[in-house]
Motif scaffolding. Structure first.
Motif: not given
Length: 144
Positions: A118-126
Protein backbone atom coordinates in the motif's frame (compact mmCIF):
# COMPACT_ATOMS: atom_id res chain seq x y z
CA UNK A 1 -34.42 57.99 43.74
CA UNK A 2 -32.93 54.58 43.20
CA UNK A 3 -36.30 52.85 42.64
CA UNK A 4 -37.41 55.03 39.66
CA UNK A 5 -34.05 54.45 37.93
CA UNK A 6 -34.34 50.68 38.35
CA UNK A 7 -37.93 50.73 37.16
CA UNK A 8 -36.95 52.78 34.10
CA UNK A 9 -34.05 50.40 33.33
CA UNK A 10 -36.32 47.36 33.67
CA UNK A 11 -38.92 49.00 31.42
CA UNK A 12 -36.31 49.74 28.72
CA UNK A 13 -35.01 46.15 28.84
CA UNK A 14 -38.52 44.69 28.62
CA UNK A 15 -39.42 46.95 25.70
CA UNK A 16 -36.23 45.99 23.84
CA UNK A 17 -36.76 42.28 24.39
CA UNK A 18 -40.38 42.34 23.34
CA UNK A 19 -39.51 44.33 20.21
CA UNK A 20 -36.81 41.80 19.22
CA UNK A 21 -38.93 38.77 20.01
CA UNK A 22 -42.10 40.00 18.40
CA UNK A 23 -40.88 40.41 14.81
CA UNK A 24 -43.01 38.31 12.49
CA UNK A 25 -44.37 36.21 15.32
CA UNK A 26 -47.95 35.17 15.52
CA UNK A 27 -49.32 36.31 12.16
CA UNK A 28 -47.63 33.63 10.04
CA UNK A 29 -45.43 36.05 8.12
CA UNK A 30 -41.66 35.74 8.39
CA UNK A 31 -39.72 38.56 9.97
CA UNK A 32 -37.74 40.80 7.65
CA UNK A 33 -34.09 39.91 7.48
CA UNK A 34 -31.60 42.31 9.08
CA UNK A 35 -29.75 42.70 5.78
CA UNK A 36 -32.82 44.06 4.02
CA UNK A 37 -33.00 41.07 1.67
CA UNK A 38 -35.74 38.51 1.33
CA UNK A 39 -36.60 36.61 4.49
CA UNK A 40 -35.63 32.96 4.74
CA UNK A 41 -38.48 30.48 4.77
CA UNK A 42 -38.82 26.77 5.35
CA UNK A 43 -40.25 26.18 1.88
CA UNK A 44 -38.13 24.05 -0.41
CA UNK A 45 -37.17 25.41 -3.79
CA UNK A 46 -38.24 23.51 -6.87
CA UNK A 47 -36.46 25.77 -9.37
CA UNK A 48 -33.02 25.26 -10.89
CA UNK A 49 -29.96 25.48 -8.66
CA UNK A 50 -28.36 28.87 -8.29
CA UNK A 51 -24.80 28.60 -9.70
CA UNK A 52 -23.60 31.33 -7.34
CA UNK A 53 -24.86 29.41 -4.30
CA UNK A 54 -22.05 27.13 -3.01
CA UNK A 55 -24.53 24.83 -1.26
CA UNK A 56 -26.11 23.80 -4.58
CA UNK A 57 -22.90 23.52 -6.58
CA UNK A 58 -22.22 20.18 -8.25
CA UNK A 59 -19.14 18.49 -6.77
CA UNK A 60 -16.15 18.02 -9.07
CA UNK A 61 -15.82 14.61 -10.70
CA UNK A 62 -13.92 12.11 -8.61
CA UNK A 63 -10.64 10.56 -9.61
CA UNK A 64 -11.03 7.42 -11.69
CA UNK A 65 -10.83 4.24 -9.67
CA UNK A 66 -7.88 1.95 -10.15
CA UNK A 67 -8.14 -1.76 -10.69
CA UNK A 68 -6.53 -3.78 -7.88
CA UNK A 69 -3.89 -5.34 -10.15
CA UNK A 70 -3.59 -2.48 -12.66
CA UNK A 71 -1.24 0.47 -12.77
CA UNK A 72 -1.36 2.99 -9.98
CA UNK A 73 -0.84 6.73 -9.87
CA UNK A 74 2.50 8.00 -8.62
CA UNK A 75 2.46 8.57 -4.87
CA UNK A 76 1.77 12.08 -3.62
CA UNK A 77 4.30 14.19 -1.75
CA UNK A 78 5.28 12.62 1.57
CA UNK A 79 3.82 9.23 0.61
CA UNK A 80 5.08 6.04 2.23
CA UNK A 81 4.89 2.46 0.97
CA UNK A 82 4.10 -0.40 3.33
CA UNK A 83 4.26 -4.11 2.49
CA UNK A 84 2.92 -6.96 4.59
CA UNK A 85 -0.11 -9.03 5.48
CA UNK A 86 -3.35 -7.28 6.40
CA UNK A 87 -4.65 -8.20 9.86
CA UNK A 88 -8.07 -7.63 11.41
CA UNK A 89 -8.20 -4.92 14.06
CA UNK A 90 -9.84 -5.26 17.47
CA UNK A 91 -12.88 -3.25 16.31
CA UNK A 92 -15.14 -4.53 13.49
CA UNK A 93 -14.11 -3.26 10.06
CA UNK A 94 -10.66 -2.11 11.18
CA UNK A 95 -7.67 -3.31 9.15
CA UNK A 96 -4.07 -3.23 10.37
CA UNK A 97 -0.74 -3.44 8.56
CA UNK A 98 2.64 -3.19 10.28
CA UNK A 99 1.30 -1.19 13.25
CA UNK A 100 -0.74 1.11 11.02
CA UNK A 101 -4.51 1.30 10.78
CA UNK A 102 -5.48 1.29 7.08
CA UNK A 103 -7.98 4.06 6.31
CA UNK A 104 -9.72 3.90 2.93
CA UNK A 105 -8.43 1.96 -0.02
CA UNK A 106 -10.08 -0.85 -1.99
CA UNK A 107 -11.90 -3.13 0.43
CA UNK A 108 -11.64 -6.13 -1.93
CA UNK A 109 -7.82 -5.91 -1.85
CA UNK A 110 -7.35 -4.98 1.81
CA UNK A 111 -8.93 -8.06 3.36
CA UNK A 112 -7.41 -9.72 6.45
CA UNK A 113 -4.89 -12.42 5.53
CA UNK A 114 -3.95 -10.86 2.17
CA UNK A 115 -0.34 -9.88 1.44
CA UNK A 116 -0.39 -6.32 0.03
CA UNK A 117 1.66 -3.30 -0.87
CA UNK A 118 0.00 0.00 0.00
CA UNK A 119 1.03 3.57 -0.66
CA UNK A 120 -0.28 6.48 1.37
CA UNK A 121 0.40 8.81 4.25
CA UNK A 122 0.50 8.30 8.00
CA UNK A 123 -1.83 10.72 9.82
CA UNK A 124 -1.03 10.35 13.55
CA UNK A 125 -3.41 13.19 14.52
CA UNK A 126 -6.42 11.70 12.68
CA UNK A 127 -9.38 10.65 14.85
CA UNK A 128 -10.74 7.15 14.19
CA UNK A 129 -12.94 4.60 15.94
CA UNK A 130 -10.46 1.73 15.67
CA UNK A 131 -8.49 2.72 18.78
CA UNK A 132 -5.26 1.10 17.68
CA UNK A 133 -2.34 1.75 15.35
CA UNK A 134 -1.33 4.91 13.53
CA UNK A 135 -3.94 5.91 10.95
CA UNK A 136 -2.56 5.44 7.43
CA UNK A 137 -4.64 6.96 4.61
CA UNK A 138 -4.32 4.57 1.66
CA UNK A 139 -3.79 6.20 -1.78
CA UNK A 140 -3.24 2.95 -3.66
CA UNK A 141 -3.12 -0.75 -2.83
CA UNK A 142 -2.25 -3.92 -4.70
CA UNK A 143 -1.92 -7.56 -3.85
CA UNK A 144 1.60 -8.72 -3.66
Amino acid sequence: MKTPRMALAALVVCAALSACGGQGAGDGTPAPSPSGGSPMTDATSTGPADPADPTTAVPPPSRPTKTPQGPSLPPGPGATTLTGTVEAGVEPGCRMLDGHQLVGGPADVLTPGTKVTVTGQAKPDMMTTCQQGIPFVVESARRG
